[in-house]
Structures are given as structure tokens and as C-alpha cells.
Design a protein around this motif. Sequence first.
Motif: not given
Length: 441
Positions: A5-6, A77, A79, A101, A119-125
Amino acid sequence: MIIEKTNPRRVALCNLGCKVNDFDTESIKACFVQAGYEAVDFSETADVYVVNTCTVTHLGDRKSRQMLRKARRKNPDAVIVATGCYAQVAPEEVEKLEEVDIVVGTQHRAAIVDYVEAFARNRHREFHVEPIADDALFEEMPLAEDRSHTRAVVKVQDGCNQFCSYCIVPYARGRIRSRSIASACGEVERLVADGFSEFVLTGIHIASYGRDKGDGTGLIDLITAIAAIPGVRRIRLGSLEPSLMTEAFTRALAQIPAFCPHFHLSLQSGSPTVLRRMNRHYTPEEFAEIVARNPPVFRPSRPLPRTSSWAFRERRMRSSRKPWTLWNALIFTGSTCSNIPGAMGPRAADLPDQVDEPVKHRRSQALIALSAGQELDFLRENDGLTAPVLFEKSPEDGWWEGHTPNYIPVRLISSERINGKIKDVVIHFNKQKNYMTGSTV
């Protein structure tokens, strides 16, 4: 295979809107491919979905939202990236979509892969939309890698300064920005080396090419430079402002053997009143005069311009009595759009006496029928013409399909693999199928 996922590695892209958007989508895809992603069809399960949105009509807005939601349903799941014109002019609306996202407007698209990785690293929009500065430069994008090896679209210009009363494009794309001749020629040279022979120069308002540079450079200079590149067999132009087609401009084009005498001229209405309200800078009479002129680039090769139109009664009357024939007119109706910012934008939507949708539909159907008849007239006029045809499509039951310089589609049976080749053929009108077939000279 389990994909981390990352570190997503499958990307699917959806393009909505115009040819310029299509070019941008292919360039964004090239960014992902260069970064090691596998590009897959939008219908497939992917780790990243990019929707290049459109906002020319309210239907474009709706379709953009639908495709973003479809992507989330396909892979909860994944992005999801919204970019393009709808994201630029209505960023708050797009940001509210829980499916999205990352939001990117019509700038910084070359950095989309970086935004996805972050985004893949921190999941912050991620939110990357800002007003387009008047002095913004043409955004260079990587060369798209998966075009067919016959015709390539080359983006040479972005933005528009016209500010027509009905149009949101200047707000979505900003002011005019021209690609340098050196950059455009460099891309064409790379494409020639990759097997392309025909090139379509496109932009949001290519008639204004070079005006932002202030050095006298114009579209004819760009065309001349590209035509001088060895291996360039054909050059076409995207949609054009009618006022560009001066006699001097068309005579200059006639001196360029590679230029294809086929024009897509925009005729927003056949009504002078409607054109004034639209803030268009020509009249129906001037449009007719432009097309009816007889510079060398027009009549000998029998090219016919494409036009698009909104008005009905006056437009139909003018079409039926004109001294020239339209080939493949594009008919579409206007729609209200709430996203146009500023005082200029809402004028068209706020005018009284709006036409009901059923009436628009009936009128457009009548114009489509008229156009279909004129198209057949055009094909009949060209029956027996000998012309070079660039064959583009793979055979179906032995048939290949290509186009003449003035864009007549021609089908030819050949056991030889002629994809990407130009052949002189005699074209014949097939009365049963209403299309042109060819026989070799």
C-alpha cells in the motif's frame, strides 16, 4: 502478487473533455510510467486512479464526480487524484468529495507522482490548487509514450485571453502561454524518430500562439519550423478562431507542402445578436466571407472547415443557402454552469429568455440532420479524386482506414501491412454504405 500500500505500482487514468485534456492525460501517464508504474485501463483494479476533469458544461462536472466515485468503488484502498479544469475552478467542491485524496488543478501536474508517493507514505490529503498567475509559463510535460504510430497530438499553447461571456476556460486554464518553438520542434523530432509522420498542433486557443512572447512570433512561424524537420509528412491544426484565417495566413500555409488543408473553425452561433452577447469578435457574415474566400490553400484540395454552432433558426437558414459545404459539423448546445467566477462569467446564465432543454434538443437534432446531408454531399463531390492517404487503423477483414490531407476517411483492402504508410489512391463514394473506399493508383 501483493502490492504494498505504501508503494503503489498500478495506475489508471480517465480523461474527460477536450483534445488538450487528452494530451495532458497522456503526459501525466508518462510521468507515472517513467516512475515505474504500470498503466492499466480505468476499468481495471489499480492502486492509483487519476481523473482529469472537465468543467465546460454542468454535464462535465457531473461526469467528473461520477468517475471519481467509480474509482473509489473499484478499489476502496486506492489513491484517488482529481486534476484538471473542474478541480481548478471549483476546488472547494472537489475537496468536499470524500472519495478524493489529492486535488491538483491545471498546474503542477508534472508533480502528481510526487504527491501520490507522499500520500502513500503519510495518508494526509494533498491539496494543490492556486490561482494561475498572469505571467505563468507554459508547463512542460514529458512525452507521452503510447500514441499510435501514425498521428501525434502536440500541445503548443495553453490558456485563453478571450473571456467570452459563456466560457469558463480562461478561469480554468489562465491567460495564454505559448510553448517555445525549440521545445515543440524537439518533441516533434523525437516523435519522428519513433515512427510518427503526421502531427496535430493543439492548444486551448492556438490562434493566439506567440502573442505572449512579444517578439512577433506567431503560429505560422511555428508551423514553418516544424515543417522543416525531416520526416514530417503532415501537419494539422486543432480548433481555430475564425479571425486567424486571413488571406495572408492561408497563403502562407499554401506554401508549406506538409500542411493539410483541413480546418476546424469555431462558429458558436449563426445569429449576430447571440454572437455579440457571447462576446465573440466576428459576425456570421465575416465567418462566411472567411470560408468563401479563394486563396490557394482552400479550393484546389477541396478542404472544408469543421464548425460548431449553438443558434438555431438563423443558423439553419444560413447553412441551407451558403456557397460552401461543411464537412462533419459538430453540433452541441450550451448549458448553464454555476462555477464561472467573477462578474463576467455568470452573464450568459443570467440572461432572460433561456431556451428549455427539450427545445435545445429538437434544434440540435435538426442541425445534426442537416449536417449529415451536407457530409454526404461532400463525399459525393470528392468521388473519383486521387489523393494521398495516410493509413492509420489496423485491418478488419482485410480493410485498412486512413485519411486524405483534407480529412476524408477512406477504406482500402490490402494484404500488405500499410499502417503508417501514405499511399496514392483513387477514392470512390460507396452509395450503399455512405463512405469512401479506395483503389491504388
